[in-house]
Write a protein that holds these residues in place. Structure first.
Motif, PDB file in Angstrom:
ATOM      1  N   ARG A 626      -1.460  10.096   2.516  1.00  0.00           N
ATOM      2  CA  ARG A 626      -1.239   9.231   1.173  1.00  0.00           C
ATOM      3  C   ARG A 626      -0.572  10.223   0.046  1.00  0.00           C
ATOM      4  NH1 ARG A 626      -4.309   4.374  -0.014  1.00  0.00           N
ATOM      5  NH2 ARG A 626      -4.948   3.378   2.069  1.00  0.00           N
ATOM      6  N   VAL A 629       4.118   8.412  -0.768  1.00  0.00           N
ATOM      7  CA  VAL A 629       4.040   6.799  -0.409  1.00  0.00           C
ATOM      8  C   VAL A 629       4.789   6.068  -1.313  1.00  0.00           C
ATOM      9  CG1 VAL A 629       1.657   7.193   0.730  1.00  0.00           C
ATOM     10  CG2 VAL A 629       1.968   6.303  -1.616  1.00  0.00           C
ATOM     11  N   SER A 642       4.392   5.442   4.185  1.00  0.00           N
ATOM     12  CA  SER A 642       3.976   6.842   4.072  1.00  0.00           C
ATOM     13  C   SER A 642       5.090   7.582   4.549  1.00  0.00           C
ATOM     14  CB  SER A 642       2.581   7.047   4.471  1.00  0.00           C
ATOM     15  OG  SER A 642       2.454   8.460   4.692  1.00  0.00           O
TER      16      SER A 642
END
Length: 769
Positions: A626, A629, A642
């Protein structure tokens, strides 16, 4: 003591006299009549609820603070003429709200409450120098006359066969404009001394779904304060009922305002408070020998209410309210659904027909205004013909508005020209008061604030409610002209709109630069809720088609964050988190703390149907899935792309593939109504029909306190969504748009016009699809 003969109809007088009760109409009255038994009270209450009550009017109570200085000296008649005297014979129930902001502050004196006597503020709620004031607060002047605003409204109402309810704005936050340098007096002493009961301490903090100055009903002291205020009102005033207006404003719990949903403990807390309020109200009603009703303005969705902390079905079943009214914030279900919900538990249902702000600003001077009598008549007839017991009007205070717009005679309404909108009213966004609130809506929204992009091959359905029975009119030889007008704010974008309902297609009769009109064929609209299907035929050869019509930024043309709609929701501890480079925009997340997330978000108007997200990105480094992203949400669905060393992943769909992410690639996410297509450098690599909704609590962006339009459900985010993870990438050529041949739809209305000539031609017939 004044006789009750002028106040209520004969049947009600007989019932009260049979119970051995004398009706009194003066405030602060001591009741010597014996306490009514439960059965007597229930019978009296049933008779009171059966009383004719077609129009309830909440007049906001700003008359006390809107007295023109030039009209001094103050008299009771001058006060009544501001917003009350011309309601006689039109309004059955006056709901008088003596400001109610901040919490526990009123323009009438109540024990344990603050008394608002300050003159009204000006623009931006800044105090006006005394020599520049046009309006003044006459609360003190009325006291000098031995009375107050509510006492005089009660006297007037009862003398003219009108009920009078006391109106509480539950969690009214007009005091959010308070600043130390701008001493807004709506921010009252009780709140100033108890900031720990508020959502936030002051204006420097914020909540995503509620103002900083809201009180948090999780505190027992706040709930006790609300109960005590009700007790003070019923002890002092001979009111007929109390209204709790939950639309000013809906958030009741700080945790909900932060982006979560209420839990059962919080629902039980609010239910317990209103159980006690019901006991307080009924006890006083039995003491005086006349019931006190409870009305509430509440969202017309059990699920939406529960998520906000309101156990609506429990409240209805237990009789914690007698009248359920719609708020003026928005509608989530049809009028018929709202009426069925209230009637299931034996409660009355009132439809809100308030001022249709903020549409008025955008629609002023256009042919599609909601602030016109035909629009009010359309809503009124649709609601009454769908089972509403009456109508609730708010934000209409001028004599002309009261006399010309507040109509409840069904037979009279049937003869009037009307203008029906797909979305007829809406002060705020559905998600504004609740994270993921859109999932509770069964009425697809369509306004200039929430447009729709209709893409070729992706039809969308809408609900249009009408009160006219066109078939019955035709059978009686009456043929009103029925036409539809649509607002194509951005033009046709290469496509041609088609409309169909009940198996019939609506023929197009005129096309302009912005507006199109359609004839509505006989049989296409039935009384009640109609399902409309809007679709777009493929663009004709040679038509100009826009693919990505919302360029967010281009290479070497990146707009600084401060000068665009790009928003920073989260803190970044890296002073060089956002850097403009010749090759694009470098966003670097250092992962120095749990709340360290360097990202930017661009909210935009709703585009569900078919939406394209395009961007180019080059990964520099990443240690968390994360940390680098792109979160894309089209108004209905959401996906997170991602970028990791050596691969790309779709976090919601579970797809991943090897890719040299250290090089620039062009990524595309294409949402259709029922599937998603993911491409890299023009090659389609993944398709799925297992889409993740953007309007559920699990996909809400949490951990921030900023509030931007559609940030959760209709937006593009780039950067990091990882607290402790770190990552850096360069982004460029970011665009969002619709498929070639799409049509942007900003407004939709159907007009029913009655011709003077009774022999007007029948509506044209249309072939079935």
């Amino acid at each position: 003591m004044r006789s009750s003969k002028s106040s209520f109809p004969p049947a009600w007088r007989i019932l009260c006299l049979t119970a051995g009760v004398l009706l009194t109409q003066a405030a602060c009255t001591t009741y010597d009549a014996p306490v009514m038994s439960e059965s007597e009270y229930a019978a009296a209450k049933a008779a009171m609820l059966a009383r004719p009550r077609k129009i309830m009017h909440n007049n906001d109570g700003c008359d006390v603070t809107s007295f023109k200085k030039k009209d001094l000296p103050v008299t009771v008649q001058k006060f009544l003429d501001l917003r009350t005297s011309y309601t006689a014979g039109i309004v059955d129930t006056i709901i008088y709200c003596p400001i109610s902001s901040g919490f526990g502050q009123f323009t009438v004196e109540l024990p344990g409450c603050d008394w608002l006597t300050t003159d009204p503020p000006g623009r931006n709620y800044r105090m006006i120098p005394e020599n520049e004031r046009v309006y003044i607060n006459i609360a003190e002047e009325l006291k000098e006359l031995g009375t107050d605003a509510l006492q005089e409204v009660i006297k007037f109402g009862h003398a003219h066969n009108q009920e009078v309810f006391f109106g509480f704005r539950v969690n009214d936050t007009h005091d959010c404009h308070y600043r130390p340098e701008n001493d807004c007096k709506f921010f009252n002493e009780w709140k100033r001394a108890r900031r720990h009961y508020l959502f936030c301490e002051d204006h420097t903090q914020n909540m995503v779904h509620g103002s900083w100055s809201c009180v948090d009903f999780a505190h027992p002291e706040v709930r006790r304060k609300q109960i005590d205020m009700v007790q003070a009102v019923v002890d002092k005033y001979d009111i007929d009922g109390i209204e709790f207006d939950f639309s000013r404003y809906l958030p009741k719990f700080k945790r909900v305002a932060a982006g979560d949903e209420a839990n059962q403990t919080e629902r039980d807390q609010l239910t317990g408070m209103f159980r006690e309020i019901r006991r307080v109200v009924d006890r006083k009603g039995r003491e005086r020998g006349r019931p006190i009703l409870i009305s509430m303005q509440l969202p017309d969705s059990v699920g939406y209410c529960r998520a906000n902390g309101i156990d609506l079905e429990v409240w209805l079943e237990e009789g914690l309210l007698d009248i359920m009214a719609l708020p003026d914030s928005f509608r989530l279900n049809t009028y018929a659904d709202g009426a069925a919900l209230a009637h299931k538990y034996g409660r009355l249902y009132y439809a809100q027909l308030g001022y249709p702000w903020p549409f008025e600003r955008e629609e002023r001077g256009t042919s599609m205004s909601r602030l016109q009598a035909p629009s009010y008549y359309a809503r009124a007839l649709a609601a009454l013909e769908s089972g509403a017991d009456g109508l609730l009007y708010a934000n209409i205070t001028e004599p002309g508005g009261v006399r010309n717009l507040m109509k409840s005679d069904v037979e009279w309404l049937k003869k009037q020209d009307k203008r029906y909108f797909i979305t007829d009213i809406g002060w705020e966004f559905i998600e504004g008061a609740l994270a993921s609130g859109e999932r509770y809506s069964n009425l697809p929204q369509l306004t200039w604030r929430r447009p729709r992009f209709i893409a070729p091959g992706v039809p969308q359905e809408f609900i249009l409610e009408i009160g006219d029975d066109l078939e019955a009119l035709a059978a009686a030889g009456k043929y009103p002209e029925v036409t539809a007008m649509v607002d194509l704010a951005s033009g046709h974008m290469g496509g041609k709109l088609s409309i169909a309902s009940n198996g019939l297609e609506w023929p197009r009769v005129a096309t302009g630069e912005r507006y199109e009109s359609f004839a509505v064929p006989a049989g296409a609209l039935k009384k009640g809720a109609n399902k409309l299907t809007l679709s777009v035929k493929p663009a004709a050869p040679g038509d100009t088609a826009l693919e990505c019509d919302l360029p967010l930024f281009k290479e070497n043309k990146t707009e600084p964050i401060a000068d665009s709609r790009w928003r920073k929701l989260f803190k970044s501890h890296n002073p060089e988190a956002f850097t403009q480079l010749p090759e694009g925009w470098r966003i670097a997340d250092t992962g120095l703390a749990e709340d360290d997330m360097a990202n930017v978000l661009y909210p935009f108007f709703f585009r569900a149907g078919a939406t394209v997200f395009d961007f180019e990105a080059q990964l520099i480094d990443s240690d968390d899935e994360r940390a680098v992203v792109a979160r894309v949400a089209d108004g209905a669905h959401v996906e997170i792309v991602s970028l990791l060393p050596g691969k790309v992943k779709l976090l919601y769909s579970g797809f991943e593939m090897p890719l040299d992410t250290k090089k620039f690639h062009r990524y595309r996410v294409l949402f259709y109504a029922d599937r998603m297509v993911f491409s890299v450098d023009g090659e389609e690599l993944f398709t799925t029909d297992k889409l993740t909704r953007s309007d559920i609590i699990e996909t809400v962006l949490k951990g921030h306190k900023d509030r931007y339009f559609c940030q959760n459900v209709s937006s593009m985010l780039m950067g990091s969504l990882s607290g402790k993870g770190s990552g850096t990438a360069v982004w460029r050529d970011v665009t969002v748009g619709s498929l070639p041949g799409s049509v942007e739809l900003r407004n939709f209305a159907v007009e029913v016009k009655f011709q003077d000539n009774a022999a007007s031609s029948p509506l044209r017939k249309a072939k079935k699809d």
